[in-house]
Scaffold this active site. Structure first.
Site, PDB file in Angstrom:
ATOM      1  N   ASP A 555     128.507 -13.119  16.982  1.00  0.00           N
ATOM      2  CA  ASP A 555     128.552 -11.885  16.224  1.00  0.00           C
ATOM      3  C   ASP A 555     127.773 -10.829  16.982  1.00  0.00           C
ATOM      4  OD1 ASP A 555     130.153 -12.715  14.225  1.00  0.00           O
ATOM      5  OD2 ASP A 555     128.594 -12.857  12.693  1.00  0.00           O
ATOM      6  N   GLU A 556     128.112  -9.578  16.740  1.00  0.00           N
ATOM      7  CA  GLU A 556     127.495  -8.506  17.508  1.00  0.00           C
ATOM      8  C   GLU A 556     125.996  -8.392  17.273  1.00  0.00           C
ATOM      9  OE1 GLU A 556     128.602  -4.587  16.407  1.00  0.00           O
ATOM     10  OE2 GLU A 556     128.932  -5.121  14.306  1.00  0.00           O
ATOM     11  N   ASP A 557     125.500  -8.844  16.108  1.00  0.00           N
ATOM     12  CA  ASP A 557     124.078  -8.715  15.815  1.00  0.00           C
ATOM     13  C   ASP A 557     123.305  -9.992  16.111  1.00  0.00           C
ATOM     14  OD1 ASP A 557     125.294 -10.106  13.819  1.00  0.00           O
ATOM     15  OD2 ASP A 557     124.103  -9.262  12.189  1.00  0.00           O
ATOM     16  N   ASP A 644     134.126 -19.376   9.313  1.00  0.00           N
ATOM     17  CA  ASP A 644     133.350 -20.380  10.037  1.00  0.00           C
ATOM     18  C   ASP A 644     133.314 -21.704   9.290  1.00  0.00           C
ATOM     19  OD1 ASP A 644     131.851 -19.344   8.012  1.00  0.00           O
ATOM     20  OD2 ASP A 644     130.041 -19.011   9.186  1.00  0.00           O
ATOM     21  N   ARG A 708     131.477 -18.238  -0.499  1.00  0.00           N
ATOM     22  CA  ARG A 708     131.382 -19.418   0.368  1.00  0.00           C
ATOM     23  C   ARG A 708     131.560 -20.698  -0.439  1.00  0.00           C
ATOM     24  NH1 ARG A 708     129.148 -19.676   5.457  1.00  0.00           N
ATOM     25  NH2 ARG A 708     128.910 -17.676   6.528  1.00  0.00           N
TER      26      ARG A 708
END
Length: 753
Positions: A555-557, A644, A708
């Site tokens: 992920d970008e973060d 995921d 989730r």
């Protein structure tokens, strides 16, 4: 002297005369016998020699030597096949390949007839197809057609028998003489012969049939399927009974059978003879004739004693405690006992001459079953005693693999049937027999991805292959990069610093266009930007830009150091079939709510590794996109942070193994980056941080946690069981946090706060 010669001559002449009159017949027979022996050496055996076999066989039972009018067994089989019109069908002659060229292998199921309900079992078969990736609702796209008429039970004495099938199918505009149609059948024929007749002309249709006789089976065209009961689960199915501690492989009983004994009719001969091998110790063979309405009319002198002995043993206990299970023919060639023995890891001993075994086109049954002969029943005990223990264990392991891969549910039986037919359409891209008979099985190895074993993550250890020594960093971005201080730019620099990084691919999933190339940081590896469709399932799409075996999903973060990346990749190369990552979560069964639960609490147990920072093999992108049905991908796109979980469930279902957690340098806080105009169902980037457990505090956190939870429960329902496997393993570098010099440690930076 003259007189002596005269007497000698007369004596010699008299001797020849005596020999001619009294021994000439024997000489002629000797000369004839010598010539016959020379001929016999050329064409032995000569069964018409009545002086040799006079008391062993009747003349009409003996084959005549040199009689060309009597065909060989192969010729007799060919003659039987040519007796009816469609018997000579092959894929090349009775299947229209052109229907499959434009839209691929798509299957259309006819709508069910009004007022003509189908049986529960046929309903499961239709449901398996309609829920699969093969199904299409448009007939013009279809490569294969499935009738809506229930053809499973063709015994006209059965309550599920459908009449006038011929008239109904001839009225279907798509029937076309059965071309490109697949017909399922479990029961054919009726009392007393139980022949293979279906009661209607299948034409050029492919027949997927249980209890298939080799004499009527059309190799390379028909498919032999197992006989399974009405209670057989739709999906998932129970696991096999062989446990890891089930050693030694030999159990209490060597050989068992418990079942019906037919007093008359077809199938009675074999079962009536089973009592001969019963010894009451390690060989248990129990039969009962107490079945049917009029069994007492036909019972013999053994019936009463057999019925008493029959009740002394429990069938399930015998299955659990026997090494070999006899699987004789019933009224038909197949029986439910075959699948029961497979599941119980009780090696089947088959006594059903002429049975085309289920999926024998792709399955090597010689590795999982003992092929017996009905005529040689008395030799079975000595034959199975000769099998070595290590071979017995190999048989048992193969029964468990085959049960789990192809037979534990209706879904797997139907999908195996369809995949066999699909392989025939492109022989050059079909699965090898090895792939069908080795883990994880033919259904989970997609030939469209590759036909080379080294391209899959499952065969490195056994065949000497090794995964590539480089990886591709695959970053999903949902916020616009603006300056070098942003997390995505720091992440790119950290990952590109790895000696194992081959390339970086950024999946841009925001409505705003990606920054120009000049705004991206300079790196020593190629950087590729892909415009995404703003769907969560895009994360696992098999993009052609990914060229390496290993994928580092980010992920970008995500905050990672180069050392963390290097160590995790070195671990993954030792376990290329698993997911290897940093942040973990786990599942549990909630007995009060009777559902699967999801937790992000930090515990010693894990079953999922978040793909926001994880290594896995790129083949799982193909499985995710091409193996899973569209309904599951739509579920992922509709629930935040579900993709995921699905990837972890998929990998666990394939490998039967848990993911691996590796050392994490420190815990990080969640980011707050967002995609200003993100698509529905796309969570903010800060909600996907892999470095900390997702908090359930607050409204947004509670919503994510609930999604989730729902995701996990729906996936367990779709797979039919919970594939996730729990583990308590974490891998650290050698000398990690040991009180030794840092010069002796390969990854000292992992210990820094």
């Amino acid at each position: 002297m003259q007189t002596r010669k005269k007497y000698i001559f007369l004596t010699f002449l008299a001797s020849w005369l005596l020999l001619f009159f009294f021994g000439g017949d024997q000489l002629r027979r000797f000369a004839f016998s010598s010539g016959r022996k020379a001929e016999a050496r050329r064409s032995w055996p000569r069964w018409t020699d009545r002086s040799v076999l006079r008391s062993f066989a009747e003349p009409e039972e003996l084959q005549r030597d040199g009689d060309p009018s009597l065909p060989s067994p192969r010729e007799r089989r060919a003659a039987r096949l040519s007796a009816h019109g469609s018997s000579s069908c092959r894929m090349e002659t009775c299947f229209d390949f052109s229907r499959c060229e434009r839209h691929g292998f798509k299957v259309f199921t006819y709508p069910q007839e009004r007022g003509q309900p189908v049986s529960e079992t046929y309903g499961k078969i239709l449901s398996s197809i309609e829920r699969s990736r093969y199904h299409t609702a448009r007939a013009e796209e279809a490569c294969l057609f499935i009738l809506g008429i229930d053809t499973l039970d063709r015994d006209h004495l059965s309550g599920h028998y459908v009449r006038d099938v011929d008239e109904k199918i001839r009225g279907f505009p798509l029937w076309n003489g059965g071309q490109n149609h697949l017909i399922f059948n479990l029961y054919s024929g009726t009392w007393p012969s139980y022949s293979g007749e279906l009661g209607f002309d299948i034409g050029r249709a492919i027949l997927a049939k249980a209890s298939f006789d080799t004499s009527t089976f059309r190799p390379g065209f028909d498919v032999s399927i197992p006989l399974f009961p009405r209670e057989h689960p739709q999906r998932g199915g129970d696991r096999g009974w062989l446990q890891q501690d089930s050693v030694p492989p030999r159990k209490k009983y060597l050989l068992v059978f418990k079942g019906k004994r037919y007093l008359t009719g077809i199938g009675s001969g074999t079962r009536n003879a089973l009592h001969h091998i019963h010894n009451g110790q390690d060989i248990i063979s129990l039969t009962t004739c107490k079945h049917g309405k009029d069994w007492q009319k036909h019972k013999d002198t053994r019936c009463d004693k057999d019925n008493v002995d029959y009740e002394r043993f429990d069938y399930q206990e015998l299955l659990h405690n026997s090494t070999f299970c006899i699987v004789p023919r019933g009224r038909r060639l197949g029986s439910f006992r075959f699948l029961e023995a497979l599941q119980a890891a009780c090696i089947p001993v088959l006594l059903s001459d002429g049975w085309e075994l289920p999926f024998a086109e792709v399955i090597d049954w010689g590795r999982a079953a003992v092929m017996g002969s009905e005529r040689l029943l008395l030799q079975i005990p000595s034959a199975v005693r000769c099998i070595r223990p290590e071979r017995v264990l190999a048989f048992q392991q193969q029964t468990q693999f085959l049960w789990d891969a192809y037979f534990s549910s209706v879904d797997k039986i139907v999908h195996t049937t369809l995949e066999i037919i699909k392989d025939r359409l492109s022989p050059h891209r079909s699965r090898s027999r090895f792939l069908w008979n080795a883990l994880p099985g033919g259904l989970l190895v997609l030939p469209d991805f590759s036909t080379h074993l080294g391209d899959f993550p499952f065969y490195y250890l056994h065949h000497g292959y090794s995964p590539s020594k480089k990886f591709t960093a695959f970053i999903r971005a949902v916020s616009q990069a603006g300056s070098l201080s942003q997390p995505i730019l720091r992440l790119i620099q950290a990952v590109s610093g790895s000696q194992y990084c081959a390339q970086i691919v950024v999946l841009w999933s925001c409505e705003k266009p990606p920054p120009p190339s000049g705004k991206w940081p300079q790196s020593s590896v190629p950087l590729t930007i892909i415009q995404g469709r703003r769907k969560l399932s895009d994360r696992f799409f098999p993009f052609g830009a990914i060229q390496t075996d290993a994928v580092l999903s980010l992920d970008e973060d995500t905050t990672l150091s180069t050392s963390e990346v290097d160590f995790a990749f070195s671990v993954w190369r030792s376990f290329p079939e698993r997911i290897v990552g940093f942040s973990t979560q786990s599942h549990f069964w909630d007995p009060e709510q009777r559902r699967w639960g999801y937790t992000s609490k930090w515990t010693n147990e894990l079953s999922m590794v978040l793909t926001a920072a994880a290594f896995y093999h790129r083949y799982y992108h193909s499985l995710f996109t091409e193996y899973l049905p569209a309904g599951l991908r739509e579920l992922v796109d509709g629930l935040a942070a579900c993709e995921d979980i699905l990837m972890n469930v998929l990998v666990a279902a394939v490998t039967k193994l848990p993911p691996i957690k590796v050392t994490q340098r420190k815990q990080h806080k969640e980011g707050v980056a967002q995609c200003g105009e993100g698509a529905a169902g796309t969570p903010p980037a800060g909600q996907r941080s892999p470095s900390a457990p997702h908090s359930a505090e607050g409204t947004e956190g509670s919503r994510r946690f609930s999604q989730r939870q729902d995701c996990l429960d729906q996936l367990a329902d779709w797979f039919g069981h919970m594939p996730l496997v729990s583990s308590r393993l974490r891998l650290d570098p050698v000398l990690f946090k040991d009180q030794v010099s840092v010069l002796r440690k390969k990854y000292p930076s992992l210990e820094k706060p």
